[in-house]
Design a protein around this motif. Sequence first.
Motif, short mmCIF file in Angstrom:
data_model
loop_
_atom_site.label_atom_id
_atom_site.label_comp_id
_atom_site.label_asym_id
_atom_site.label_seq_id
_atom_site.Cartn_x
_atom_site.Cartn_y
_atom_site.Cartn_z
N VAL A 136 -21.76 -9.39 -7.40
CA VAL A 136 -22.19 -9.88 -8.72
C VAL A 136 -21.84 -11.36 -8.87
O VAL A 136 -22.66 -12.13 -9.37
CB VAL A 136 -21.57 -9.02 -9.84
N THR A 137 -20.67 -11.75 -8.42
CA THR A 137 -20.27 -13.16 -8.50
C THR A 137 -21.23 -14.03 -7.71
O THR A 137 -21.65 -15.10 -8.17
CB THR A 137 -18.82 -13.35 -8.00
N GLU A 138 -21.62 -13.58 -6.52
CA GLU A 138 -22.57 -14.34 -5.70
C GLU A 138 -23.92 -14.46 -6.42
O GLU A 138 -24.52 -15.55 -6.44
CB GLU A 138 -22.76 -13.67 -4.35
N ALA A 139 -24.38 -13.38 -7.03
CA ALA A 139 -25.65 -13.43 -7.77
C ALA A 139 -25.55 -14.40 -8.94
O ALA A 139 -26.48 -15.17 -9.20
CB ALA A 139 -26.02 -12.03 -8.26
N LEU A 140 -24.41 -14.40 -9.65
CA LEU A 140 -24.23 -15.32 -10.77
C LEU A 140 -24.19 -16.77 -10.29
O LEU A 140 -24.71 -17.67 -10.95
CB LEU A 140 -22.96 -14.98 -11.54
N GLU A 141 -23.58 -17.01 -9.13
CA GLU A 141 -23.53 -18.36 -8.58
C GLU A 141 -24.93 -18.86 -8.24
O GLU A 141 -25.26 -20.03 -8.47
CB GLU A 141 -22.62 -18.40 -7.35
N VAL A 142 -25.79 -17.98 -7.71
CA VAL A 142 -27.17 -18.35 -7.40
C VAL A 142 -27.90 -18.70 -8.70
O VAL A 142 -28.58 -19.73 -8.79
CB VAL A 142 -27.90 -17.23 -6.63
N LEU A 143 -27.76 -17.84 -9.72
CA LEU A 143 -28.40 -18.12 -11.01
C LEU A 143 -27.90 -19.43 -11.60
O LEU A 143 -28.69 -20.24 -12.09
CB LEU A 143 -28.14 -16.97 -11.99
N ALA A 144 -26.60 -19.65 -11.55
CA ALA A 144 -26.03 -20.88 -12.11
C ALA A 144 -26.55 -22.10 -11.37
O ALA A 144 -26.87 -23.12 -11.98
CB ALA A 144 -24.50 -20.82 -12.05
N ARG A 145 -26.66 -22.00 -10.07
CA ARG A 145 -27.14 -23.13 -9.27
C ARG A 145 -28.57 -23.51 -9.66
O ARG A 145 -28.93 -24.67 -9.68
CB ARG A 145 -27.03 -22.78 -7.79
N HIS A 146 -29.37 -22.52 -10.00
CA HIS A 146 -30.78 -22.78 -10.28
C HIS A 146 -31.12 -22.94 -11.76
O HIS A 146 -32.10 -23.59 -12.09
CB HIS A 146 -31.65 -21.66 -9.69
N LEU A 147 -30.31 -22.34 -12.65
CA LEU A 147 -30.72 -22.27 -14.05
C LEU A 147 -29.74 -22.87 -15.06
O LEU A 147 -30.13 -23.15 -16.18
CB LEU A 147 -30.96 -20.80 -14.46
N ALA A 148 -28.50 -23.05 -14.69
CA ALA A 148 -27.49 -23.50 -15.66
C ALA A 148 -27.63 -24.99 -15.94
O ALA A 148 -28.00 -25.77 -15.06
CB ALA A 148 -26.08 -23.19 -15.16
N PRO A 149 -27.31 -25.39 -17.20
CA PRO A 149 -27.29 -26.83 -17.50
C PRO A 149 -26.15 -27.50 -16.74
O PRO A 149 -25.26 -26.83 -16.23
CB PRO A 149 -27.05 -26.88 -19.01
N ALA A 150 -26.20 -28.81 -16.69
CA ALA A 150 -25.15 -29.58 -15.99
C ALA A 150 -23.78 -29.19 -16.51
O ALA A 150 -23.56 -29.03 -17.69
CB ALA A 150 -25.39 -31.08 -16.19
#
Length: 156
Positions: A136-150
């Motif tokens: 789950v942490t890895e999936a969240l890191e992928v989402l954060a890398r692509h979708l999270a604001p700076a």
Amino acid sequence: MYLGGVDGVELFLLGRTLMKIGEEALPDPPGGSARYAGSARTVLIVASDIAARQDTTVGEIAARTGLPQSQVSTAVARLKEAGSVQTAPDPADRRRMLVRPNPEVSPRVAQVRDAGVDDALATALGSDDPRRLAEVTEALEVLARHLAPARSGPSA
């Protein structure tokens, strides 16, 4: 377009679940106040908007977020008190204040940024299985890398 078995409603509900996990992961508010309420979400929305734009006004934030101007003003005051943002008069119209992220990280911002999510994730998953947490942490890191604001912007 329909991707991987997730529709818009499921994505929306997942977003709400992630928000709840994020709230649980945040350190307790300063001053012994009650756990985060709806106003904390407003502060986080405003902080995210400020992080994405330098030198913005309360009115502009309200227009972009759809929040009432009074709530944005209150959120900006809380962020300023926490050391997350700075304000300065607008050189073009000295009646308006410009809001920008504070380039220096305050102790409160550092505390919020350093808060881990492992315990909150384990609670949400109903398991502290290291493999599940890692997945789950890895999936969240992928989402954060692509979708999270700076990440350099303010946090509450």
